[in-house]
Design a protein around this motif. Sequence first.
Motif, PDB file in Angstrom:
ATOM      1  N   THR A   1      -4.993  -2.667  -1.123  1.00 10.20           N
ATOM      2  CA  THR A   1      -5.462  -1.640  -1.388  1.00 10.20           C
ATOM      3  C   THR A   1      -5.491  -1.131  -2.942  1.00 10.20           C
ATOM      4  OG1 THR A   1      -2.918  -0.615  -0.727  1.00 10.20           O
ATOM      5  CG2 THR A   1      -4.910  -0.570   1.115  1.00 10.20           C
ATOM      6  N   ARG A   2      -5.206  -2.147  -3.707  1.00  8.54           N
ATOM      7  CA  ARG A   2      -5.165  -1.593  -4.985  1.00  8.54           C
ATOM      8  C   ARG A   2      -6.043  -0.663  -5.763  1.00  8.54           C
ATOM      9  NH1 ARG A   2      -0.156  -0.436  -4.862  1.00  8.54           N
ATOM     10  NH2 ARG A   2       1.670  -2.668  -5.619  1.00  8.54           N
ATOM     11  N   LEU A   3      -6.665  -0.794  -6.754  1.00 10.34           N
ATOM     12  CA  LEU A   3      -7.776   0.086  -7.228  1.00 10.34           C
ATOM     13  C   LEU A   3      -8.929  -1.108  -7.247  1.00 10.34           C
ATOM     14  CD1 LEU A   3      -9.646   2.913  -7.755  1.00 10.34           C
ATOM     15  CD2 LEU A   3      -8.636   2.244 -10.535  1.00 10.34           C
ATOM     16  N   GLY A   4     -10.007  -0.828  -6.891  1.00  8.78           N
ATOM     17  CA  GLY A   4     -11.616  -2.343  -6.598  1.00  8.78           C
ATOM     18  C   GLY A   4     -10.593  -3.368  -5.702  1.00  8.78           C
ATOM     19  N   SER A   5      -9.704  -2.875  -5.337  1.00  9.57           N
ATOM     20  CA  SER A   5      -9.497  -4.264  -3.949  1.00  9.57           C
ATOM     21  C   SER A   5     -10.538  -4.308  -3.175  1.00  9.57           C
ATOM     22  CB  SER A   5      -7.896  -4.515  -3.000  1.00  9.57           C
ATOM     23  OG  SER A   5      -7.856  -5.118  -1.851  1.00  9.57           O
ATOM     24  N   PRO A   6     -11.180  -5.601  -2.307  1.00  4.88           N
ATOM     25  CA  PRO A   6     -11.673  -5.572  -1.215  1.00  4.88           C
ATOM     26  C   PRO A   6     -11.564  -4.650   0.020  1.00  4.88           C
ATOM     27  CG  PRO A   6     -11.276  -7.925  -2.238  1.00  4.88           C
ATOM     28  CD  PRO A   6     -10.163  -6.861  -3.379  1.00  4.88           C
ATOM     29  N   PHE A   7      -9.828  -4.564   0.009  1.00  2.40           N
ATOM     30  CA  PHE A   7      -9.394  -4.034   1.129  1.00  2.40           C
ATOM     31  C   PHE A   7      -9.144  -3.080   1.398  1.00  2.40           C
ATOM     32  CE2 PHE A   7      -8.843  -9.009   0.363  1.00  2.40           C
ATOM     33  CZ  PHE A   7      -9.307 -10.163   1.005  1.00  2.40           C
ATOM     34  N   GLY A   8      -9.408  -2.641   1.545  1.00  2.00           N
ATOM     35  CA  GLY A   8      -9.158  -1.551   2.480  1.00  2.00           C
ATOM     36  C   GLY A   8      -8.578  -0.671   3.502  1.00  2.00           C
ATOM     37  N   ASP A   9      -7.997  -0.466   3.911  1.00  2.00           N
ATOM     38  CA  ASP A   9      -7.263   0.886   5.640  1.00  2.00           C
ATOM     39  C   ASP A   9      -8.082  -0.047   6.199  1.00  2.00           C
ATOM     40  OD1 ASP A   9      -4.802   1.477   7.207  1.00  2.00           O
ATOM     41  OD2 ASP A   9      -6.034   2.866   7.578  1.00  2.00           O
ATOM     42  N   HIS A  10      -9.016   0.022   6.071  1.00  4.62           N
ATOM     43  CA  HIS A  10     -10.632   0.049   7.358  1.00  4.62           C
ATOM     44  C   HIS A  10     -11.533  -0.536   6.608  1.00  4.62           C
ATOM     45  CE1 HIS A  10      -9.459   4.041   8.130  1.00  4.62           C
ATOM     46  NE2 HIS A  10      -9.321   3.393   9.159  1.00  4.62           N
ATOM     47  N   PRO A  11     -12.007  -1.710   7.018  1.00  3.61           N
ATOM     48  CA  PRO A  11     -12.794  -3.339   6.257  1.00  3.61           C
ATOM     49  C   PRO A  11     -14.187  -3.456   5.820  1.00  3.61           C
ATOM     50  CG  PRO A  11     -12.922  -3.461   9.052  1.00  3.61           C
ATOM     51  CD  PRO A  11     -12.330  -2.248   8.370  1.00  3.61           C
ATOM     52  N   ASP A  12     -15.042  -3.911   5.353  1.00  8.63           N
ATOM     53  CA  ASP A  12     -15.898  -3.192   4.248  1.00  8.63           C
ATOM     54  C   ASP A  12     -16.998  -4.660   4.059  1.00  8.63           C
ATOM     55  OD1 ASP A  12     -17.849  -2.985   2.782  1.00  8.63           O
ATOM     56  OD2 ASP A  12     -16.971  -1.970   0.830  1.00  8.63           O
ATOM     57  N   MET A  13     -17.366  -4.771   5.401  1.00 12.85           N
ATOM     58  CA  MET A  13     -18.432  -6.427   5.177  1.00 12.85           C
ATOM     59  C   MET A  13     -19.068  -6.091   3.886  1.00 12.85           C
ATOM     60  SD  MET A  13     -21.519  -4.866   7.474  1.00 12.85           S
ATOM     61  CE  MET A  13     -22.422  -6.037   7.589  1.00 12.85           C
ATOM     62  N   LYS A  14     -19.487  -5.919   3.344  1.00 16.61           N
ATOM     63  CA  LYS A  14     -20.234  -6.160   1.962  1.00 16.61           C
ATOM     64  C   LYS A  14     -19.915  -7.013   1.236  1.00 16.61           C
ATOM     65  CE  LYS A  14     -21.022  -2.120   0.075  1.00 16.61           C
ATOM     66  NZ  LYS A  14     -20.767  -0.745   1.003  1.00 16.61           N
ATOM     67  N   LYS A  15     -17.575  -6.543   1.236  1.00 14.45           N
ATOM     68  CA  LYS A  15     -16.873  -7.256   0.343  1.00 14.45           C
ATOM     69  C   LYS A  15     -15.733  -7.718   0.971  1.00 14.45           C
ATOM     70  CE  LYS A  15     -16.490  -2.551  -2.057  1.00 14.45           C
ATOM     71  NZ  LYS A  15     -15.505  -1.039  -2.111  1.00 14.45           N
ATOM     72  N   ILE A  16     -15.571  -8.523   2.537  1.00 14.02           N
ATOM     73  CA  ILE A  16     -14.699  -9.152   2.527  1.00 14.02           C
ATOM     74  C   ILE A  16     -15.874 -10.200   3.501  1.00 14.02           C
ATOM     75  CG2 ILE A  16     -12.834  -9.483   4.065  1.00 14.02           C
ATOM     76  CD1 ILE A  16     -11.692  -6.294   4.258  1.00 14.02           C
ATOM     77  N   PRO A  17     -15.523 -11.551   2.843  1.00 20.87           N
ATOM     78  CA  PRO A  17     -15.961 -12.691   4.418  1.00 20.87           C
ATOM     79  C   PRO A  17     -15.270 -12.715   5.384  1.00 20.87           C
ATOM     80  CG  PRO A  17     -15.285 -13.353   1.955  1.00 20.87           C
ATOM     81  CD  PRO A  17     -15.127 -12.526   1.862  1.00 20.87           C
TER      82      PRO A  17
ATOM     83  N   ALA B   1       1.236  -1.152  -0.036  1.00 17.54           N
ATOM     84  CA  ALA B   1       0.123   0.026   0.340  1.00 17.54           C
ATOM     85  C   ALA B   1       1.229   1.043  -0.152  1.00 17.54           C
ATOM     86  CB  ALA B   1      -1.141   0.017   1.317  1.00 17.54           C
ATOM     87  N   GLY B   2       1.759   1.453  -0.028  1.00 18.79           N
ATOM     88  CA  GLY B   2       3.502   2.364   0.438  1.00 18.79           C
ATOM     89  C   GLY B   2       2.597   3.319   1.804  1.00 18.79           C
ATOM     90  N   ALA B   3       1.831   2.492   2.739  1.00 12.32           N
ATOM     91  CA  ALA B   3       1.634   3.268   3.904  1.00 12.32           C
ATOM     92  C   ALA B   3       0.684   2.248   4.565  1.00 12.32           C
ATOM     93  CB  ALA B   3       1.090   4.401   4.161  1.00 12.32           C
ATOM     94  N   GLY B   4       0.831   2.214   6.177  1.00 11.34           N
ATOM     95  CA  GLY B   4      -0.430   0.999   7.491  1.00 11.34           C
ATOM     96  C   GLY B   4       0.696   1.302   8.394  1.00 11.34           C
TER      97      GLY B   4
END
Lengths: 338, 291
Positions: free
Chosen positions: B103-119, B35-38
């Motif tokens: 965190t790449r464009l379109g990844s389900p995984f961002g810095d904060h978690p998204d229940m719609k995208k991540i089992p 991600a280049g940061a974390g």
Amino acid sequence: MTETQDQAEIFGGGATELRDKRSFDGSDVSSIPAFVFGEELADLADNDPRVVVLTADLASANRATDFAERHPDRFFNMGIAEKGMITSAAGMASCGYVPFAATFASFSALLCAEQIRTDCAYPRMPVRIVGHHSGMSMGFYGTSHHALEDIGVLRTFAELTVVCATDANHLRAVLRASVDHPGAMYIRLGRGRDPEVYPTVPELTFGKAIRLREGVDLTIFATGSEVHPALEAAAILADEGVSARVVDMHTVAPLDVDEVLAAARDTSAILTVEEHNVTNGLGTAVAETLLMGGAPAVRFAKHGVPDEYIPVGPPAALYAKYRLDASGVAIVARELLR
Amino acid sequence: MIPPTGTPERAAALERLTDRAKFIRLETVRLSRIAGAGHYTSSFSAAELFAALYYSVLKYQSAEPRWADRDRFVLSKGHAAIGLYPVLADVGFFAPSVLDDYTRLGSPFGDHPDMKKIPGIDFSSGSLGHGLSIAVGMAFAGRVGDRPYRTFCMLGDGELHEGQIWEAANAAGHYRLGRLVAIVDRNKLCIDGFTDDVMSVEPIEDRFAAFGWQTHRVDGHDLDALLDLFSGLPDKPDGPPQLIVADTVKGRGVQLMEYNPDWHVGNLVGADYDNVIVEQQAGLRPLEATK
């Protein structure tokens, strides 16, 4: 009904009718939205185990008490803690429930705007945020209790359905249809005394407007508490030879684009009427649609509360001051057609 | 589920959890580089907590992420998701390879978690102060539906500044949500410095106790102590909600980050990156007395 009674009953105080369920004027309480909300939800809950209700120390104002009496184990009074209420409703929704979380519109929509966006709309939780006593219906309680910006704030949230209930039967239809609707929804209620528009429970599809009166000279798009005055105004105008179409634009987001464009084709003028500011409400949504939808040029005006904080006063006096009663709407319509 | 103290099974469990905590830290470093940061340090403080919860405590079925009777876990300090994603992959909620585009464009995984995208994510988070109210709602749902699950919610210590936390604390005590467990990752730091310098949070246990919670305090990096605590934690549907204050070190496991507020969000580069990998491969060393 005196104006003092009118303002006291909001909190269930000084109004014996709230206990014995007789209206001030003797009319059938089933036509009064304030008496419908909790009972209709209790009826729905009888047949649907997903329905639960939360409020924030306003069960006596929104009559969630009627629900609590029949379904005490599915009712949660969160105290005066609105943000926690909205977010906890979202937590329940994530476990398969359809929570109705009700408090004054000024608090549900404005105080809890971020909870609605982040916890309800964004994760597509089927929370029904109920904002009652919206607009200027809380009269002398002042700006802290007025909600003239709630539609504007909430219609910008993606995937949030924004619906205004028109009268008691329309509210029943909204509540019934809401249970299986995907995603989050804001249900805007008036003062709970909104006069009857629909003699029976209407067929209702969210995002599909209801044309209540045909006309060729003018289309009035109204929502919520302004539908009744708009119909009365149309009757006044008819006596003067002006033929006005009246449309109940109950769903502000997503807007019924087809109905807006049809009005531009069929009538030469469009007036929007809402108990909300004109900065960003129904009128703005209709204007955007006209400009961007390729509609033919029409005369257009959006009518509501201007970009200001309104004074305190009895609601009826405020409606008259801002020309949001029937005669006021008729005046604005005449000005538009002149 | 948790083997008794002194048994070979317990020793094996501790060895495994120690290894998984190391895995969490190494994955945090790897994903941050993508991600280049974390949020390295917020994940490091919670590494043993994540390991204990997901490998010994929580009931779930990774092949059926929405299993109705699973224990719920709300990561209210959503910025530590970088430490949780590798665990979810490791236990089978999704293929580890999908993290390679973190965190790449379109990844389900961002810095904060998204229940719609991540089992495996039971609720989206990121805006601090919300998670405990979410957990209260989940506990309400468990009560209404008479389900056996528990709801766990991990909070940051700085997050206790948020007013909505105390709305939820009050509601949980009032409704006696005995199957609700809040865990405070008491890592002592928020963004602007030491948490208690920025805005007081202590005495955390007394504050929650005043709202009707039963409270516990534990070294959040001591896996043996964590297993003891979790195995004895009351689970009474109408009992008091349970609070665990886990004393941790923000940045634990990387000397240059421990108790260093400059590393709330950072990016390891060059020799620093290599050195951190070597340091973490060696495992946790004792905290220096000066820290």
